[in-house]
Write an enzyme that holds these catalytic residues in place. Structure first.
Site, PDB file in Angstrom:
ATOM      1  N   ASN A  75      57.594  55.104  44.160  1.00  0.00           N
ATOM      2  CA  ASN A  75      57.210  55.243  45.564  1.00  0.00           C
ATOM      3  C   ASN A  75      56.910  53.850  46.117  1.00  0.00           C
ATOM      4  OD1 ASN A  75      55.791  55.522  47.987  1.00  0.00           O
ATOM      5  ND2 ASN A  75      54.710  57.384  47.337  1.00  0.00           N
ATOM      6  N   CYS A  84      53.579  54.947  54.741  1.00  0.00           N
ATOM      7  CA  CYS A  84      54.888  55.340  54.212  1.00  0.00           C
ATOM      8  C   CYS A  84      55.849  55.787  55.312  1.00  0.00           C
ATOM      9  CB  CYS A  84      54.729  56.432  53.172  1.00  0.00           C
ATOM     10  SG  CYS A  84      53.626  55.949  51.837  1.00  0.00           S
ATOM     11  N   HIS A 107      61.116  60.107  52.746  1.00  0.00           N
ATOM     12  CA  HIS A 107      60.299  59.125  52.035  1.00  0.00           C
ATOM     13  C   HIS A 107      60.177  59.574  50.581  1.00  0.00           C
ATOM     14  CE1 HIS A 107      57.073  56.837  50.498  1.00  0.00           C
ATOM     15  NE2 HIS A 107      56.177  57.799  50.592  1.00  0.00           N
TER      16      HIS A 107
HETATM   17  C1  LIG Z   1      49.419  62.737  42.652  1.00  0.00           C
HETATM   18  C2  LIG Z   1      50.038  63.921  41.957  1.00  0.00           C
HETATM   19  C3  LIG Z   1      51.226  63.506  41.128  1.00  0.00           C
HETATM   20  C4  LIG Z   1      48.985  64.492  41.013  1.00  0.00           C
HETATM   21  O1  LIG Z   1      49.456  65.687  40.487  1.00  0.00           O
HETATM   22  P1  LIG Z   1      48.468  66.932  40.383  1.00  0.00           P
HETATM   23  O2  LIG Z   1      49.196  67.986  39.697  1.00  0.00           O
HETATM   24  O3  LIG Z   1      47.948  67.186  41.740  1.00  0.00           O
HETATM   25  O4  LIG Z   1      47.371  66.285  39.455  1.00  0.00           O
HETATM   26  P2  LIG Z   1      45.902  66.746  39.157  1.00  0.00           P
HETATM   27  O5  LIG Z   1      45.020  65.596  39.503  1.00  0.00           O
HETATM   28  O6  LIG Z   1      45.579  68.073  39.719  1.00  0.00           O
HETATM   29  O7  LIG Z   1      45.983  66.876  37.624  1.00  0.00           O
HETATM   30  C5  LIG Z   1      46.647  67.920  36.958  1.00  0.00           C
HETATM   31  C6  LIG Z   1      46.529  67.708  35.495  1.00  0.00           C
HETATM   32  O8  LIG Z   1      47.344  66.604  35.085  1.00  0.00           O
HETATM   33  C7  LIG Z   1      46.529  65.600  34.508  1.00  0.00           C
HETATM   34  N1  LIG Z   1      47.049  64.308  34.936  1.00  0.00           N
HETATM   35  C8  LIG Z   1      46.813  63.658  36.087  1.00  0.00           C
HETATM   36  N2  LIG Z   1      47.483  62.514  36.130  1.00  0.00           N
HETATM   37  C9  LIG Z   1      48.155  62.431  34.973  1.00  0.00           C
HETATM   38  C10 LIG Z   1      49.029  61.484  34.426  1.00  0.00           C
HETATM   39  N3  LIG Z   1      49.373  60.352  35.069  1.00  0.00           N
HETATM   40  N4  LIG Z   1      49.567  61.728  33.213  1.00  0.00           N
HETATM   41  C11 LIG Z   1      49.263  62.840  32.539  1.00  0.00           C
HETATM   42  N5  LIG Z   1      48.439  63.783  33.013  1.00  0.00           N
HETATM   43  C12 LIG Z   1      47.887  63.579  34.206  1.00  0.00           C
HETATM   44  C13 LIG Z   1      45.159  65.868  35.025  1.00  0.00           C
HETATM   45  O9  LIG Z   1      44.183  65.356  34.170  1.00  0.00           O
HETATM   46  C14 LIG Z   1      45.129  67.373  35.066  1.00  0.00           C
HETATM   47  O10 LIG Z   1      44.967  67.906  33.774  1.00  0.00           O
HETATM   48  P3  LIG Z   1      44.063  69.198  33.546  1.00  0.00           P
HETATM   49  O11 LIG Z   1      44.653  70.276  34.410  1.00  0.00           O
HETATM   50  O12 LIG Z   1      44.187  69.440  32.101  1.00  0.00           O
HETATM   51  O13 LIG Z   1      42.699  68.781  34.014  1.00  0.00           O
HETATM   52  C15 LIG Z   1      50.469  65.000  42.954  1.00  0.00           C
HETATM   53  O14 LIG Z   1      49.344  65.613  43.504  1.00  0.00           O
HETATM   54  C16 LIG Z   1      51.304  64.455  44.071  1.00  0.00           C
HETATM   55  O15 LIG Z   1      52.325  63.812  43.862  1.00  0.00           O
HETATM   56  N6  LIG Z   1      50.933  64.733  45.319  1.00  0.00           N
HETATM   57  C17 LIG Z   1      51.602  64.211  46.458  1.00  0.00           C
HETATM   58  C18 LIG Z   1      51.166  62.808  46.657  1.00  0.00           C
HETATM   59  C19 LIG Z   1      52.063  62.092  47.586  1.00  0.00           C
HETATM   60  O16 LIG Z   1      53.213  62.391  47.704  1.00  0.00           O
HETATM   61  N7  LIG Z   1      51.527  61.133  48.287  1.00  0.00           N
HETATM   62  C20 LIG Z   1      52.308  60.496  49.270  1.00  0.00           C
HETATM   63  C21 LIG Z   1      51.866  59.134  49.381  1.00  0.00           C
HETATM   64  S1  LIG Z   1      52.833  58.458  50.676  1.00  0.00           S
END
Ligand SMILES: CC(C)(COP(=O)(O)OP(=O)(O)OC[C@H]1O[C@@H](n2cnc3c(N)ncnc32)[C@H](O)[C@@H]1OP(=O)(O)O)[C@@H](O)C(=O)NCCC(=O)NCCS
Lengths: 326, 80
Positions: free
Chosen positions: A282, A123, A248
C-alpha cells in the site's frame, strides 16, 4: 468606478498524456518481515494480499522518488520538462510540514518556476490531484500539469506494529495532464466522512500511523463501490464501457469486494482489475498511478482504455473518476 | 423474518455466499473462527449483509463478541 477582471481562457477538456512510476530498489518479502515481527506469509497473503513490497533507502526522499516517476511520465508524454507549467505532488508522508515536495520535484527535473503545490488527501491524493489538474486546465489556469503521488510510508510506520508494518510501503507514480478538445478525464465524484475523522491517523507525539482496520474495511467495501458507480454515471458512460478498474491498493480483499460489486452491477466480466498491491504494498497516494502504469507496461491496460480510478483513505476522504488511458 | 428458526437459515446463506462454507455446516454450536475458518474481515462482510437482510445494526465492537453462530442469531433476534 467598477472594473472587471479578465478570466483565463480554458479548454474543453483535459487528457492524461503520460504515466510513470518508481518503486525503490529494496524488495521486502513477507518472510523478511516475519523475522522481526510476529507475523507470517500466509496471514499477510490471505488477509491483505501482499507478497512483497518495496522500501526506500534510508536517505531516499519522497521528492527523489517523485522526480523519478515524473521524469518517466514527461518522457512518456513525449514532452520536455520545460513544457510543464504546473507541478502538483500528492503526499502525506513528508518528514516536515514547511516543505514543498512539488517545488523540489520541479527542481530535480529542471522545471523552471512552475506553479507548484502539494495536496494531502492521503490515499485519495492522486484522484483529488487529477480532479484539480482537470479543473485548472479546463478553466485555463494551467496548461500542462505534472501530477505526482509520492510516499515514504516507512518513515511513518512503527516497524514493530504488525498490523501496519506489513501493509505500507514506499514508491511514486506520476501523470502528465494537458488540454484537449474533448473530455478525456471525467468529472470527479468526491466526498468525506465527518464522523470518521479519527479512524486513520498518526499518533502524537510518536508520529506513527494507526488505523481502525475493521472499520476502514467495512467502510471501504460498502462505500467505495457506490463511489465508483457514481463516478461512472457522472461521466456519462455505462459501467460496461469501463475497461480497467484501479482502486487504491489498500487491501486486495477490498479491491476484490469492489470488483465483485461492480460486476454484479453490470461491469464486464473481462474488466481488468488492478491487483498491484501483491508486489507493491500500500503506497497511499502513489498506488493508483503505480498500478495503472504497471498494468500498461504489462499490457493489461492499453492506450484508449477507459479507466475507472477510486481513491480512499485517511480523513476519511475519497474521490474517483473515469479517464482515458494514455 | 420473525423468529429464531428463520434467522439461522438466512444467516447460513450469507455465510455460504461470503466465505464459501456450505450453508448446512452453519449450525448454532459452530464457532465462526475455529470451526468455520472465517476470519475477521469475512465477519465484517457477513455483518454488512446481515444488517441488510435482518434490519439490525452490528457495530464492529459488537462483532468481536459474536463467537458462535448462535451468538449471532441471538444478537440479531434481540436487536431487530
Ligand atoms: C489492517 C487489517 C489487515 C487487520 O486485519 P484484521 O483482521 O482486522 O486484524 P485484527 O487486528 O482484527 O486481528 C485479527 C487477528 O490477526 C492477528 N494479527 C494481526 N496482525 C497480524 C499480522 N501482521 N500477522 C499475523 N497475525 C496478525 C491478530 O492478533 C488477531 O488474532 P486473534 O484473533 O487471535 O486475536 C485489516 O483490518 C485491513 O486491511 N483493514 C483495512 C485497512 C485499510 O485498507 N486501510 C486503508 C488505508 S488507506
Amino acid at each position: 468606478m467598477s472594473v472587471t477582471l479578465n478570466t483565463a481562457t480554458g479548454r474543453q477538456g483535459s487528457k492524461v498524456v503520460g504515466l510513470g512510476h518508481y518503486r525503490p530498489e529494496r524488495v521486502v518479502s513477507n518472510d523478511e518481515l516475519a523475522k522481526t515481527i510476529d507475523t507470517n506469509d500466509e496471514w499477510i497473503r490471505t488477509r491483505v494480499g501482499i507478497a512483497e513490497r518495496h522500501f526506500a533507502a534510508p536517505d531516499e526522499t519522497v521528492e527523489q522518488m517523485g522526480a523519478k516517476a515524473g521524469e518517466q511520465a514527461i518522457a512518456d508524454a513525449g514532452l520536455r520538462p520545460s513544457d510543464i507549467d504546473t507541478v502538483m505532488v500528492a503526499t502525506c508522508t513528508l518528514p516536515a510540514q514547511i516543505r514543498q515536495a512539488s517545488t523540489k520535484v520541479a527542481s530535480l527535473l529542471g522545471i523552471v518556476s512552475p506553479g507548484s503545490f502539494d495536496i494531502n488527501a492521503a490515499c485519495a491524493g492522486f484522484c483529488y490531484g487529477l480532479a484539480n489538474a482537470n479543473s485548472l486546465i479546463r478553466s485555463g489556469e494551467a496548461g500542462t500539469v505534472l501530477l505526482v503521488g509520492a510516499e515514504k510510508l516507512t518513515d511513518w510506520v512503527d516497524p514493530t506494529d504488525r498490523a501496519n508494518a506489513i501493509i505500507f510501503a514506499d514508491g511514486a507514480g506520476a501523470a502528465v495532464i494537458t488540454g484537449s478538445d474533448t473530455a478525456e478525464v471525467g468529472p470527479v465524484v468526491w466526498g468525506s466522512e465527518i464522523e470518521h475523522t479519527e479512524t486513520i491517523g498518526t499518533t502524537v507525539p510518536e508520529r506513527k500511523i494507526y488505523q481502525e482496520g475493521q472499520t476502514v474495511f467495512r467502510w471501504a467495501t460498502t462505500k467505495i463501490p457506490q463511489l465508483a458507480l457514481d463516478a461512472v454515471a457522472k461521466s456519462g458512460v455505462q459501467l460496461s464501457d469501463i475497461d480497467v478498474l484501479v482502486p487504491h491498493q489498500a487491501n486486495l480483499r477490498i479491491v476484490d469486494a469492489i470488483a465483485r460489486r461492480l460486476r454484479a452491477e453490470g461491469a464486464r466480466e473481462d474488466l481488468r482489475v488492478a491487483d498491484d498491491i501483491v508486489t507493491t504494498g500500500n503506497t497511499s497516494s502513489a498506488s493508483v498511478p503505480i498500478a495503472l502504469d504497471r498494468m500498461r507496461k504489462a499490457g493489461t491496460a492499453r492506450s484508449g482504455d477507459l479507466v475507472l480510478a477510486v481513491g480512499f483513505g485517511a480523513g476519511l476522504t475519497y474521490a474517483g473518476q473515469v479517464f482515458r488511458c494514455p | 423474518m420473525s423468529d429464531n428458526t428463520e434467522i439461522l437459515p438466512g444467516l447460513a446463506e450469507i455465510v455460504e455466499e461470503v466465505a464459501g462454507v456450505p450453508a448446512a455446516d452453519v449450525t448454532g454450536d459452530k464457532s465462526f473462527t475455529d470451526d468455520l475458518d472465517i476470519d475477521s474481515l469475512s465477519m465484517v462482510e457477513i455483518a454488512v449483509q446481515a444488517e441488510d437482510k435482518f434490519g439490525v445494526k452490528i457495530p464492529d465492537d459488537e462483532l468481536a463478541n459474536l463467537k458462535t453462530v448462535q451468538d449471532a442469531v441471538d444478537y440479531i433476534q434481540r436487536n431487530k
